[in-house]
Design an enzyme around this catalytic site. Structure first.
Site, mmCIF file in Angstrom:
data_model
loop_
_atom_site.group_PDB
_atom_site.id
_atom_site.type_symbol
_atom_site.label_atom_id
_atom_site.label_comp_id
_atom_site.label_asym_id
_atom_site.label_seq_id
_atom_site.Cartn_x
_atom_site.Cartn_y
_atom_site.Cartn_z
ATOM 1 C CG HIS A 237 0.051 0.144 2.743
ATOM 2 N ND1 HIS A 237 0.970 -0.869 2.640
ATOM 3 C CD2 HIS A 237 0.104 1.468 3.291
ATOM 4 C CE1 HIS A 237 1.705 -0.520 4.123
ATOM 5 N NE2 HIS A 237 0.821 1.260 3.790
ATOM 6 C CG ASP A 239 1.267 5.198 4.658
ATOM 7 O OD1 ASP A 239 2.205 5.492 5.245
ATOM 8 O OD2 ASP A 239 0.862 3.969 4.569
ATOM 9 C CG HIS A 294 5.011 1.667 2.675
ATOM 10 N ND1 HIS A 294 4.589 2.889 2.201
ATOM 11 C CD2 HIS A 294 4.828 1.517 4.115
ATOM 12 C CE1 HIS A 294 3.328 2.801 3.248
ATOM 13 N NE2 HIS A 294 3.965 2.828 4.515
ATOM 14 N NE ARG A 304 8.562 -4.693 11.835
ATOM 15 C CZ ARG A 304 8.108 -3.618 10.890
ATOM 16 N NH1 ARG A 304 6.869 -4.173 10.978
ATOM 17 N NH2 ARG A 304 8.306 -2.919 10.450
HETATM 18 C C1 LIG Z 1 -6.020 6.088 6.807
HETATM 19 C C2 LIG Z 1 -5.136 5.012 6.825
HETATM 20 C C3 LIG Z 1 -5.613 3.932 6.306
HETATM 21 C C4 LIG Z 1 -4.875 2.717 6.896
HETATM 22 C C5 LIG Z 1 -4.055 3.526 7.960
HETATM 23 C C6 LIG Z 1 -3.967 5.049 7.327
HETATM 24 C C7 LIG Z 1 -3.063 4.937 6.645
HETATM 25 C C8 LIG Z 1 -2.837 4.017 6.149
HETATM 26 C C9 LIG Z 1 -3.485 3.077 5.978
HETATM 27 C C10 LIG Z 1 -3.097 1.332 5.255
HETATM 28 C C11 LIG Z 1 -2.806 0.940 6.868
HETATM 29 C C12 LIG Z 1 -2.597 0.997 4.114
HETATM 30 C C13 LIG Z 1 -2.760 -0.869 4.280
HETATM 31 C C14 LIG Z 1 -4.099 -0.842 3.893
HETATM 32 C C15 LIG Z 1 -4.803 -0.674 5.875
HETATM 33 C C16 LIG Z 1 -6.498 -1.009 5.753
HETATM 34 C C17 LIG Z 1 -4.165 -2.076 7.216
HETATM 35 O O1 LIG Z 1 -3.482 -3.031 6.751
HETATM 36 O O2 LIG Z 1 -4.252 -0.934 8.430
HETATM 37 C C18 LIG Z 1 -4.580 1.106 6.284
HETATM 38 C C19 LIG Z 1 -5.144 1.653 6.801
HETATM 39 C C20 LIG Z 1 -7.002 0.958 8.377
HETATM 40 O O3 LIG Z 1 -7.797 1.352 6.441
HETATM 41 O O4 LIG Z 1 -7.264 1.275 8.574
HETATM 42 O O1 AKG Z 2 4.492 -1.875 10.479
HETATM 43 C C1 AKG Z 2 5.249 -1.627 9.746
HETATM 44 O O2 AKG Z 2 6.395 -1.826 9.698
HETATM 45 C C2 AKG Z 2 4.580 -0.918 8.546
HETATM 46 C C3 AKG Z 2 2.948 -0.283 8.905
HETATM 47 C C4 AKG Z 2 2.404 0.501 7.905
HETATM 48 O O3 AKG Z 2 2.638 0.865 6.526
HETATM 49 C C5 AKG Z 2 0.781 1.214 8.155
HETATM 50 O O4 AKG Z 2 0.530 0.511 8.526
HETATM 51 O O5 AKG Z 2 1.006 2.216 7.266
HETATM 52 FE FE FE2 Z 3 2.176 2.144 5.547
#
Ligand SMILES: C=C1C[C@]23C[C@H]1CC[C@H]2[C@]1(C)CCC[C@@](C)(C(=O)O)[C@H]1[C@@H]3C(=O)O
Ligand code: AKG
Ligand code: FE2
Length: 371
Positions: A237, A239, A294, A304
């Site tokens: 994804h 951010d 990333h 972790r």
């Molecule tokens: C606005 C946001 C949505 C998420 C948290 C913040 C910034 C990063 C986003 C996220 C981490 C991107 C990957 C997918 C996600 C669903 C996650 O894995 O947490 C995303 C976050 C979210 O929607 O909660």
């Molecule tokens: O945990 C990590 O190293 C990355 C997490 C991340 O990219 C996020 O929460 O947006």
């Molecule tokens: Fe991220």
């Protein structure tokens, strides 16, 4: 919310939210099984292993802010070069008390290993990013990330939230996270000064714009995984926010960045915080600076943790690139938008992934042409 527990043998259990019919998966309770539930499987294309280590510049914040002219230029030029390629850099001499950085990781881990019943008391409610999430299983039913999260937003008191949900003894923990977020916000404003200098628009422009910013402090906990090669801790994804300041535990690698056509690991460096440009800031530079894809991978032998501080513009401020950043052809790559719109897009319409900002820009242009 009534929940019943389905046992899955070996004393692991997943819980079923009887009201909404969701099955809530908790990787901390699945770590000892020989295989992972199918809901955690990700496409092979997302799982290609990293083949290198990212060369991210180390920005010495004190030197960059108070050094002599040549030191400042050296730091700002390094920042500019990184942001134009992959948007990731490390920050040292950031001035944040190491004690609060360690305590934030320790207190979060204590919550993540608490019993199911405790964590369900701070469960994220639908549409809200406050509280605990088990692999986002209350939101998604496939491609679940092998992680548990605990998120706090700037629109409320963490001390009150944790104290009222878990008991008065948790108020000091909530207060500590409020102090953590305040320290990260101050660091954000210093970084915004450097970004303004690096783009030639002066140190006050972004500092002023983000003075009243919203923010989300998110603790990520990645338990050991029996089949790490089949899943993701956090899937690929970018951010959607403006900037992310990531504090990663210095015992395990996991963060990987896709740049130069390959996945590159960004291992923890003691004393350094990882900072990356987000989609919103990329749009504010008309793509001069890059918000890079990333992910976080998991492993079989140890847990972790990371804490992401997500910087979001004040929710109704108009996001628009500074005029001096629009090239000679005058083409703006994004329509004006607000963080409120982009946040809603990721929370209500389209799970954030590696195509979010492109899909969002298309969504905006389709909805404006439909009007
Ligand atoms: C606005 C946001 C949505 C998420 C948290 C913040 C910034 C990063 C986003 C996220 C981490 C991107 C990957 C997918 C996600 C669903 C996650 O894995 O947490 C995303 C976050 C979210 O929607 O909660
Ligand atoms: O945990 C990590 O190293 C990355 C997490 C991340 O990219 C996020 O929460 O947006
Ligand atoms: Fe991220």
């Amino acid at each position: 919310m009534a929940t019943s527990f389905l046992t899955t043998g070996e004393n692991n259990s997943i819980s079923k939210d009887a009201l909404h019919g969701n099955t809530i998966f908790m990787p901390t309770m699945l770590a000892n099984r020989p295989t992972i539930p199918e809901q955690f499987l990700w496409p092979k294309s997302d799982i290609a292993p990293a083949t290198g280590i990212l060369d991210a510049p180390v920005i010495d914040l004190q030197l960059a802010l108070t050094g002599d002219a040549s030191s400042v230029k050296e730091q700002v030029d390094a920042l500019c070069a990184a942001c134009k390629t992959h948007g990731f850099f490390l920050v040292v001499n950031h001035g944040i008390d190491p004690q609060i950085l360690n305590e934030a990781l320790e207190r979060a881990e204590e919550i993540f290993v608490m019993p199911l019943e405790t964590k369900l008391k701070i469960m994220q409610k639908k549409g809200s990013m406050w509280g605990y999430s088990g692999a986002h299983s209350e939101r998604f039913s496939a491609k679940l990330p092998w992680k548990e999260c605990l998120s706090f937003k700037s629109d409320g008191s963490v001390m009150e939230h944790l104290g009222s949900s878990l008991g008065k003894e948790f108020e000091p923990v909530g207060l500590m996270y409020e102090k953590y977020s305040e320290a990260m916000k101050n660091l954000t404003l210093s970084i915004m000064e450097l970004l303004g200098l690096s783009l030639g628009i002066g140190k006050d422009y972004y500092r002023d714009f983000f003075q009243d910013c919203d923010h989300i402090t998110r603790c990520n906990y990645y338990p050991p995984c029996p089949q790490p090669e089949l899943t993701q801790g956090t899937g690929p994804h970018s951010d959607p926010v403006a900037l992310t300041i990531l504090h990663q535990q210095d015992k395990e690698e996991g963060l990987e960045v896709f740049t130069g056509g390959k996945w590159q690991s960004l291992p923890p460096v003691p004393g350094a915080l990882v900072v990356n440009i987000g989609d919103t800031f990329m749009a504010m530079t008309n793509d001069i600076y890059k918000s890079c894809v990333h992910r976080a991978v998991v492993n079989q032998h140890s847990s972790r943790e990371s804490i992401a501080f997500f910087v979001c513009p004040q929710r109704n401020k108009v996001i628009r690139a500074h005029d001096s950043l629009i090239g000679p052809n005058g083409k703006r790559l994004y329509p004006d938008f607000t963080w409120s719109q982009l946040e809603a897009f990721t929370q209500k319409s389209c799970r954030a992934d590696d195509k979010t900002i492109k899909n969002f820009a298309q969504h905006l242009s389709e909805s404006s042409s439909a009007e």
